[in-house]
Scaffold this active site. Sequence first.
Site, PDB file in Angstrom:
ATOM      1  N   LYS A  49      17.432   7.011   1.989  1.00 35.00           N
ATOM      2  CA  LYS A  49      16.555   7.340   3.124  1.00 35.00           C
ATOM      3  C   LYS A  49      16.881   6.372   4.252  1.00 35.00           C
ATOM      4  O   LYS A  49      17.334   5.255   4.002  1.00 35.00           O
ATOM      5  CB  LYS A  49      15.075   7.182   2.724  1.00 35.00           C
ATOM      6  CG  LYS A  49      14.129   7.990   3.566  1.00 35.00           C
ATOM      7  CD  LYS A  49      14.143   9.446   3.133  1.00 35.00           C
ATOM      8  CE  LYS A  49      13.312  10.310   4.034  1.00 35.00           C
ATOM      9  NZ  LYS A  49      13.224  11.675   3.489  1.00 35.00           N
TER      10      LYS A  49
HETATM   11  P1  NAD Z   1       8.159  16.748  12.071  1.00 30.80           P
HETATM   12  O1  NAD Z   1       8.359  15.518  12.858  1.00 30.80           O
HETATM   13  O2  NAD Z   1       8.932  17.968  12.411  1.00 30.80           O
HETATM   14  O3  NAD Z   1       6.600  17.160  12.081  1.00 30.80           O
HETATM   15  C1  NAD Z   1       5.597  16.283  11.699  1.00 30.80           C
HETATM   16  C2  NAD Z   1       4.251  16.921  11.980  1.00 30.80           C
HETATM   17  O4  NAD Z   1       3.228  16.047  11.498  1.00 30.80           O
HETATM   18  C3  NAD Z   1       3.957  17.122  13.464  1.00 30.80           C
HETATM   19  O5  NAD Z   1       3.217  18.315  13.627  1.00 30.80           O
HETATM   20  C4  NAD Z   1       3.073  15.919  13.819  1.00 30.80           C
HETATM   21  O6  NAD Z   1       2.218  16.166  14.921  1.00 30.80           O
HETATM   22  C5  NAD Z   1       2.275  15.778  12.529  1.00 30.80           C
HETATM   23  N1  NAD Z   1       1.737  14.437  12.329  1.00 30.80           N
HETATM   24  C6  NAD Z   1       2.347  13.236  12.522  1.00 30.80           C
HETATM   25  N2  NAD Z   1       1.494  12.236  12.226  1.00 30.80           N
HETATM   26  C7  NAD Z   1       0.336  12.813  11.815  1.00 30.80           C
HETATM   27  C8  NAD Z   1      -0.917  12.321  11.374  1.00 30.80           C
HETATM   28  N3  NAD Z   1      -1.136  11.013  11.290  1.00 30.80           N
HETATM   29  N4  NAD Z   1      -1.867  13.224  11.022  1.00 30.80           N
HETATM   30  C9  NAD Z   1      -1.636  14.551  11.106  1.00 30.80           C
HETATM   31  N5  NAD Z   1      -0.483  15.070  11.521  1.00 30.80           N
HETATM   32  C10 NAD Z   1       0.494  14.216  11.867  1.00 30.80           C
HETATM   33  O7  NAD Z   1       8.393  16.322  10.536  1.00 30.80           O
HETATM   34  P2  NAD Z   1       8.853  17.249   9.325  1.00 30.80           P
HETATM   35  O8  NAD Z   1      10.332  17.267   9.272  1.00 30.80           O
HETATM   36  O9  NAD Z   1       8.082  18.510   9.357  1.00 30.80           O
HETATM   37  O10 NAD Z   1       8.391  16.335   8.081  1.00 30.80           O
HETATM   38  C11 NAD Z   1       7.030  16.310   7.658  1.00 30.80           C
HETATM   39  C12 NAD Z   1       6.977  15.711   6.260  1.00 30.80           C
HETATM   40  O11 NAD Z   1       7.805  16.483   5.365  1.00 30.80           O
HETATM   41  C13 NAD Z   1       7.488  14.287   6.136  1.00 30.80           C
HETATM   42  O12 NAD Z   1       6.751  13.616   5.157  1.00 30.80           O
HETATM   43  C14 NAD Z   1       8.915  14.470   5.659  1.00 30.80           C
HETATM   44  O13 NAD Z   1       9.403  13.328   4.965  1.00 30.80           O
HETATM   45  C15 NAD Z   1       8.742  15.642   4.739  1.00 30.80           C
HETATM   46  N6  NAD Z   1       9.982  16.381   4.482  1.00 30.80           N
HETATM   47  C16 NAD Z   1      10.669  16.951   5.504  1.00 30.80           C
HETATM   48  C17 NAD Z   1      11.829  17.664   5.221  1.00 30.80           C
HETATM   49  C18 NAD Z   1      12.611  18.376   6.299  1.00 30.80           C
HETATM   50  O14 NAD Z   1      13.564  19.098   5.956  1.00 30.80           O
HETATM   51  N7  NAD Z   1      12.252  18.250   7.559  1.00 30.80           N
HETATM   52  C19 NAD Z   1      12.302  17.751   3.900  1.00 30.80           C
HETATM   53  C20 NAD Z   1      11.549  17.171   2.875  1.00 30.80           C
HETATM   54  C21 NAD Z   1      10.391  16.484   3.183  1.00 30.80           C
END
Ligand code: NAD
Length: 424
Positions: free
Chosen positions: A113
């Site tokens: 990561k």
């Molecule tokens: P992103 O940046 O596209 O979106 C994050 C979302 O969370 C946004 O809508 C933001 O406004 C919201 N957010 C941020 N802080 C917040 C808070 N304190 N309370 C409520 N909402 C909040 O991120 P993403 O890529 O969608 O990733 C989200 C989660 O999924 C993370 O934990 C990431 O590690 C996990 N994840 C993502 C992927 C991927 O392919 N993008 C894969 C596996 C896991």
Amino acid sequence: MEMKSCHTIWECPACRNVTKQFMEVAKRIDLDPNIVNRLQVPDRSVIISIPVRMDNGDVKIFAGYRVQHNDVLGPFKGGIRYHPEVTIGETAALAMLMTWKCALVGLPLGGAKGGVTVDPHELSRHELQHLTRRFTAELVNIIGPEKDIPAPDMGTNEQVMAWLMDTYSQQKGHVVPGVVTGKPLVVGGSQGRSEATGRGVVYTVVKALEKRGSGIGKETTFALHGFGNVGANAAKTIEEMGGTVVAVSTSKGGIYNPSGLNYDDLVACHREHGNFSCFRGGDVVTNEELLALPCDVLIPAAVSGVIHEKNADRVQAKIVAEGANGPMTIEADRILNDKGVFVIPDILANSGGVIVSYFEWVQDLQNFFWEIDEVLMQLKRIITHAFDEVYGIAEREKISMRTAALIKGIRKISDAMLARGLYP
Ligand code: NAD
């Protein structure tokens, strides 16, 4: 340079959480003590100071990290996060989860990561590009298609991955698309990658609904905490499959309508404002309220630790599918299990992202690209097979889906380490 308070690995709550989970499973499956000692710590952790000339001429230093946990099965693999709360400890915790996740779903990849402590929304495009390029340049000797392959995570996107790929390629003197996944299609990305995580979460929820004797229909209600890559794509897939999204949120708060929210309307409002302040088709709710709404399925898809011992008891959903990494603490997990909530753990629920990242890497190495139908069919095959295997272990041993998933992933890593032996 801003270093967050938890800047050593073992001080970090997220790291304590995953290490504790690992130790519990190690004890349960009687893991070799030498393997336990090795897996508790990452193979390599790098802290980088990233100088960036800001638009006003000042040079600002950002803290960046890459943690490589274990590569016994193949090259390290894991996302890069740009967020103000990123620390070396959180990065190490997420790297460990990636090791278990890749092993669990049967990918020939290890766990890593990375991240930078920054709010990307406060940087101009120019500053963001400089930050990404300098960060990549500092990592150039430890990443690569055969070594470590980054991907997008919170706060990063296709554009950031394209800059990363370009910087690495410039340093090597030739095009190297396989150094990173989650790139735009035009520079070697894969069909279906951007929607893979959200879609995969919904595939696992459908399996869980089937096991509980129902399926997905209009009466199946979903609340989504977070509307970024994971949350928004989950919402789109739910609508496509006939389910009803009743609540969504961003970091600024959310909206709720028990009769359902229309995906296109949500996206239109979100695109304009980055939140739902302009949305008129529902009632305003806080993020805390959203977690406790009446619904069948809750998908936390934002940050870690949002469900904890003080609010877990208020969760009304029957199924919680962890789109985010580590969205609940160990205490919350216990409370939800005691309440009979079916929790689909992060390393299974959100594995769709790394599964399609794996497809992207394979396509880049072969210079042969797949149609979307092929990608989605293979994604569904792998994630539903992993779900069935984990469910089988959970039923047989009368344990939670999380413990079952960890057992399967950790056992595979241990078997591979014992087979390869210790060098020298
Ligand atoms: P992103 O940046 O596209 O979106 C994050 C979302 O969370 C946004 O809508 C933001 O406004 C919201 N957010 C941020 N802080 C917040 C808070 N304190 N309370 C409520 N909402 C909040 O991120 P993403 O890529 O969608 O990733 C989200 C989660 O999924 C993370 O934990 C990431 O590690 C996990 N994840 C993502 C992927 C991927 O392919 N993008 C894969 C596996 C896991």
